[in-house]
Design an enzyme around this catalytic site. Structure first.
Site, PDB file in Angstrom:
ATOM      1  CD  GLU A  27      -5.106  -5.605   9.692  1.00 10.92           C
ATOM      2  OE1 GLU A  27      -4.292  -5.278   8.800  1.00 10.92           O
ATOM      3  OE2 GLU A  27      -5.051  -5.178  10.864  1.00 10.92           O
ATOM      4  CE  LYS A 162       2.074  -5.181  18.455  1.00  7.75           C
ATOM      5  NZ  LYS A 162       1.597  -5.176  17.071  1.00  7.75           N
TER       6      LYS A 162
HETATM    7  N1  PSU Z   1      -0.550  -2.316  14.679  1.00  7.96           N
HETATM    8  C1  PSU Z   1      -0.368  -3.590  15.064  1.00  7.96           C
HETATM    9  N2  PSU Z   1      -0.385  -4.564  14.130  1.00  7.96           N
HETATM   10  C2  PSU Z   1      -0.598  -4.291  12.794  1.00  7.96           C
HETATM   11  C3  PSU Z   1      -0.796  -2.938  12.404  1.00  7.96           C
HETATM   12  C4  PSU Z   1      -0.764  -1.996  13.361  1.00  7.96           C
HETATM   13  O1  PSU Z   1      -0.179  -3.852  16.240  1.00  7.96           O
HETATM   14  O2  PSU Z   1      -0.591  -5.204  11.972  1.00  7.96           O
HETATM   15  C5  PSU Z   1      -1.070  -2.645  10.956  1.00  7.96           C
HETATM   16  C6  PSU Z   1      -2.588  -2.540  10.710  1.00  7.96           C
HETATM   17  O3  PSU Z   1      -2.873  -3.006   9.419  1.00  7.96           O
HETATM   18  C7  PSU Z   1      -2.809  -1.042  10.792  1.00  7.96           C
HETATM   19  C8  PSU Z   1      -1.554  -0.517  10.147  1.00  7.96           C
HETATM   20  O4  PSU Z   1      -3.970  -0.610  10.124  1.00  7.96           O
HETATM   21  O5  PSU Z   1      -0.520  -1.367  10.617  1.00  7.96           O
HETATM   22  C9  PSU Z   1      -1.288   0.922  10.508  1.00  7.96           C
HETATM   23  O6  PSU Z   1      -0.249   1.416   9.709  1.00  7.96           O
HETATM   24  P1  PSU Z   1       0.058   2.986   9.714  1.00  7.96           P
HETATM   25  O7  PSU Z   1       0.501   3.297  11.113  1.00  7.96           O
HETATM   26  O8  PSU Z   1       1.131   3.149   8.696  1.00  7.96           O
HETATM   27  O9  PSU Z   1      -1.228   3.675   9.376  1.00  7.96           O
END
Ligand code: PSU
Ligand code: MN
Length: 308
Positions: A27, A162
């Site tokens: 990603e 996390k």
């Molecule tokens: N959690 C992490 N590292 C990340 C992300 C989430 O520990 O880099 C990033 C990933 O790209 C994940 C996104 O898909 O954040 C999720 O964002 P949201 O909660 O806005 O859907």
């Protein structure tokens, strides 16, 4: 053969897919929004190299100038890393506008799964996935990553989630949506910086071959959607849970105070936790992604072997 007029599959990736050789999707939100420059670019290139060393072709995914890309050049990775947070974080709902306007987008887990599936890539390695946020019973902040796991046919190998998230509610959501949650060599969902979260997984699996078989069985039965694999951070890089949890609690308090909402929430919390824990969390983050890339490459190879 690529029938999707919006999709560019890099020649090396297309050749591997055509010949049933292993490919691993990676990603780009982690590059633009997840790490500082230049470590983000160095890490993205090191992750690609790790995939290669473990016998697969890397396909880093992003939207560049409105084109969906499966496989980026070094220059494109450099661009995403240098521009950082100026690059739009692209989840499922952002794709139509970004493509229609010819913009760049850093793809989340959800969007990387979408583009991987369009290209025919079945295995994807990342750091952490999105999930159900703490307090979601009021805010309704649930990552689109979970919905994507429910419907899109890609295995996502991560280091768990996390505890900026409510891990218990995240697992409940995945259960409702029928997404298998697998622990790699563990009975517990890992919590990204730490190997344990206190929450059990559905099944423990101990080899890439077993992961591949499970994936094959799911799709052979016509059960659509993904599988989530939690691969614990290597022991030597894991962090003290007390230190990390204190930072997370502080970050969440600050987000509340500042009224951070919507798509800004996850990047804000991640950046704050990183500030509070210094370089330690960054080097742990890099190591766990490399660890996931290696497992994903081996799993992609095992999956190809089953389809011969
Ligand atoms: N959690 C992490 N590292 C990340 C992300 C989430 O520990 O880099 C990033 C990933 O790209 C994940 C996104 O898909 O954040 C999720 O964002 P949201 O909660 O806005 O859907
Ligand atoms: Mn959200």
């Amino acid at each position: 053969m690529n029938m999707n007029p919006y999709l560019d599959v890099a020649p090396e990736v297309a050749a591997a897919l055509r010949e049933n050789r292993p490919v691993v999707a990676l990603e780009s939100t982690i590059i633009s929004h997840g790490m500082p420059y230049p470590q983000n670019v160095e890490t993205a290139l090191a992750v690609e190299e790790t995939v290669r060393q473990n016998g697969a072709v890397p396909a880093t995914i992003a939207v560049i100038g409105g084109r969906l890309k499966a496989g980026l050049s070094k220059d494109e990775i450099e661009l995403l890393g240098r521009e950082g947070a100026k690059v739009t974080k692209a989840s499922r709902r952002d794709l139509p506008a970004i493509v229609a306007r010819g913009m760049n987008g850093a793809t989340t887990v959800a969007t990387t799964m979408i583009i991987a599936a369009m290209a025919g890539i079945r295995v994807f390695a990342t750091g952490g996935v999105g999930g159900v946020h703490r307090g979601a019973e009021v805010t309704m902040d649930i990552s689109a990553d979970l919905e994507e796991l429910a419907m899109t046919d890609v295995m996502v190998i991560c280091a768990g989630a996390k505890s900026i998230l409510d891990l218990g509610l995240t697992l409940e959501y995945l259960e409702t949506k029928g997404v298998p949650v697998i622990g790699y060599g563990t009975d517990e969902l890992p919590a990204f910086y730490t190997r344990k979260s206190g929450f059990g997984v559905d099944y423990r699996v101990d080899s890439p071959e077993e992961l591949a078989k499970l994936l094959r069985a799911k799709w052979d039965m016509g059960l659509r959607g993904g599988v989530l694999v939690g691969n614990p951070i290597p022991e030597e890089y894991s962090m003290d849970p007390a230190v990390i949890n204190k930072a997370i609690d502080e970050a969440i308090e600050e987000a509340k105070r500042l009224g951070i909402r919507g798509k800004a929430t996850t990047p804000f919390l991640l950046a704050k936790v990183k500030d509070l824990t210094g370089g330690d969390s960054l080097s742990s983050n890099i190591q766990l992604v490399l660890n996931n890339a290696a497992l994903a490459a081996k799993t992609a190879a095992a999956f190809c072997a089953l389809s011969r």
